[in-house]
Scaffold this active site. Structure first.
Site: not given
Length: 294
Positions: A37-38
């Site tokens: 996940l960013d």
């Protein structure tokens, strides 16, 4: 302790930050995660601990579900609002009927160009490393699939931009940031992703996710390795177990008996303990071990 904990990742943390926190909490180096996940994204991050790290290769293929907020009016080099603005336009009003029609064009299999600011490796180097060094690199499109996409909010107009929320069900490898930018392209409006929350990852749901502070306090649920593979058919006859413990190849007729179906991958367990994962050979006559737990 072997199993999977579903973390509800906070905004601002990298996936590796979460892994490091889990290592400290459970005092083990054997920790991995499914689906990066960013930093600006929130939601499900599945953390595999100890023996469960060997499950990563079997779980990363899962489909994913997101809630994303799109910003019409700004396009950045990263395709999200954390990047540098490379194009902008004042958006005072959009045609929501046109938008909803355009969204439906994204359903199905398609080729998607990943953002340059991503961790995909090309020639042994991550794309974002090329971007940071201002090096040009050809980014090849990858096949993805959008199963479902729907606008779930009315447009909100703020700071010369238009914001709206999307519900998306997509395949592994889909970059929602790229989808947000592509939606703007079809509307002839600069566009980026404003927010992102992953609410489902395969069989894992955000309702089962815990915040890191809860995990530190001991308030979490450990998903067993058997539970994590609930999408696979399980076998546990003594005949199968005897061969699986040594990773021996098994004739398909021995495993499936009179069954017509030939699942590509199966799991072997003894009560609640995972023993092995097997895959069907190319000749469709045998199952061979791809991972054995002693």
């Amino acid at each position: 302790m072997n199993g999977i904990i579903i973390v509800n990742k906070e905004k601002g943390m990298t996936s590796h930050d979460v892994v490091n926190q889990i290592r400290k909490i459970f005092q083990t180096k054997k920790v991995g995660h499914l689906g990066t996940l960013d930093p600006n994204a929130t939601g499900i991050l599945a953390i595999c601990i100890n023996d469960a790290t060997k499950l990563v290769q079997f779980l990363v293929e899962h489909d994913k579900t997101y809630i994303a907020r799109v910003c019409l009016g700004k396009k950045t080099d990263t395709y999200d609002l954390d990047g540098n603005i490379i194009d902008s336009a004042k958006v005072e009003k959009i045609d929501v009927e046109e938008l909803d029609i355009i969204l439906q064009d994204f359903i199905g299999k398609q080729l998607q160009v990943p953002p340059i600011y991503s961790s995909i490796k090309v020639n042994g180097k991550k794309l974002y490393e090329y971007a940071r060094n201002n090096e040009k690199i050809e980014i090849l499109p990858r096949e993805i699939e959008v199963y479902h996409i729907k606008r779930i909010s009315e447009p909100i107009y703020e700071n010369d931009c238009c914001f709206f929320d999307l519900y998306l069900e997509v395949s592994k490898g889909t970059y929602v940031r790229s989808l947000c930018a592509d939606i703007g392209e079809k509307m002839n409006i600069p566009s980026s992703m404003a927010e992102l929350c992953r609410i489902k990852l395969g069989n894992f749901d955000i309702k089962d996710a815990c915040m890191l502070k809860d995990i530190r306090e001991g308030n979490y649920r450990l998903i067993t390795m058997v539970e994590a593979l609930s999408n696979l058919p399980f076998f546990s006859s003594e005949e199968v177990l005897k061969k699986a413990r040594f990773g021996m190849k098994m004739p398909i007729k021995m495993v499936l008996k009179n069954s017509i179906d030939k699942p590509k991958r199966i799991a072997i367990r003894e009560k609640n303990k995972l023993i092995a994962i097997y895959e069907l050979t190319n000749d469709l006559n045998y199952y061979k071990a791809v991972r054995v737990w002693n």
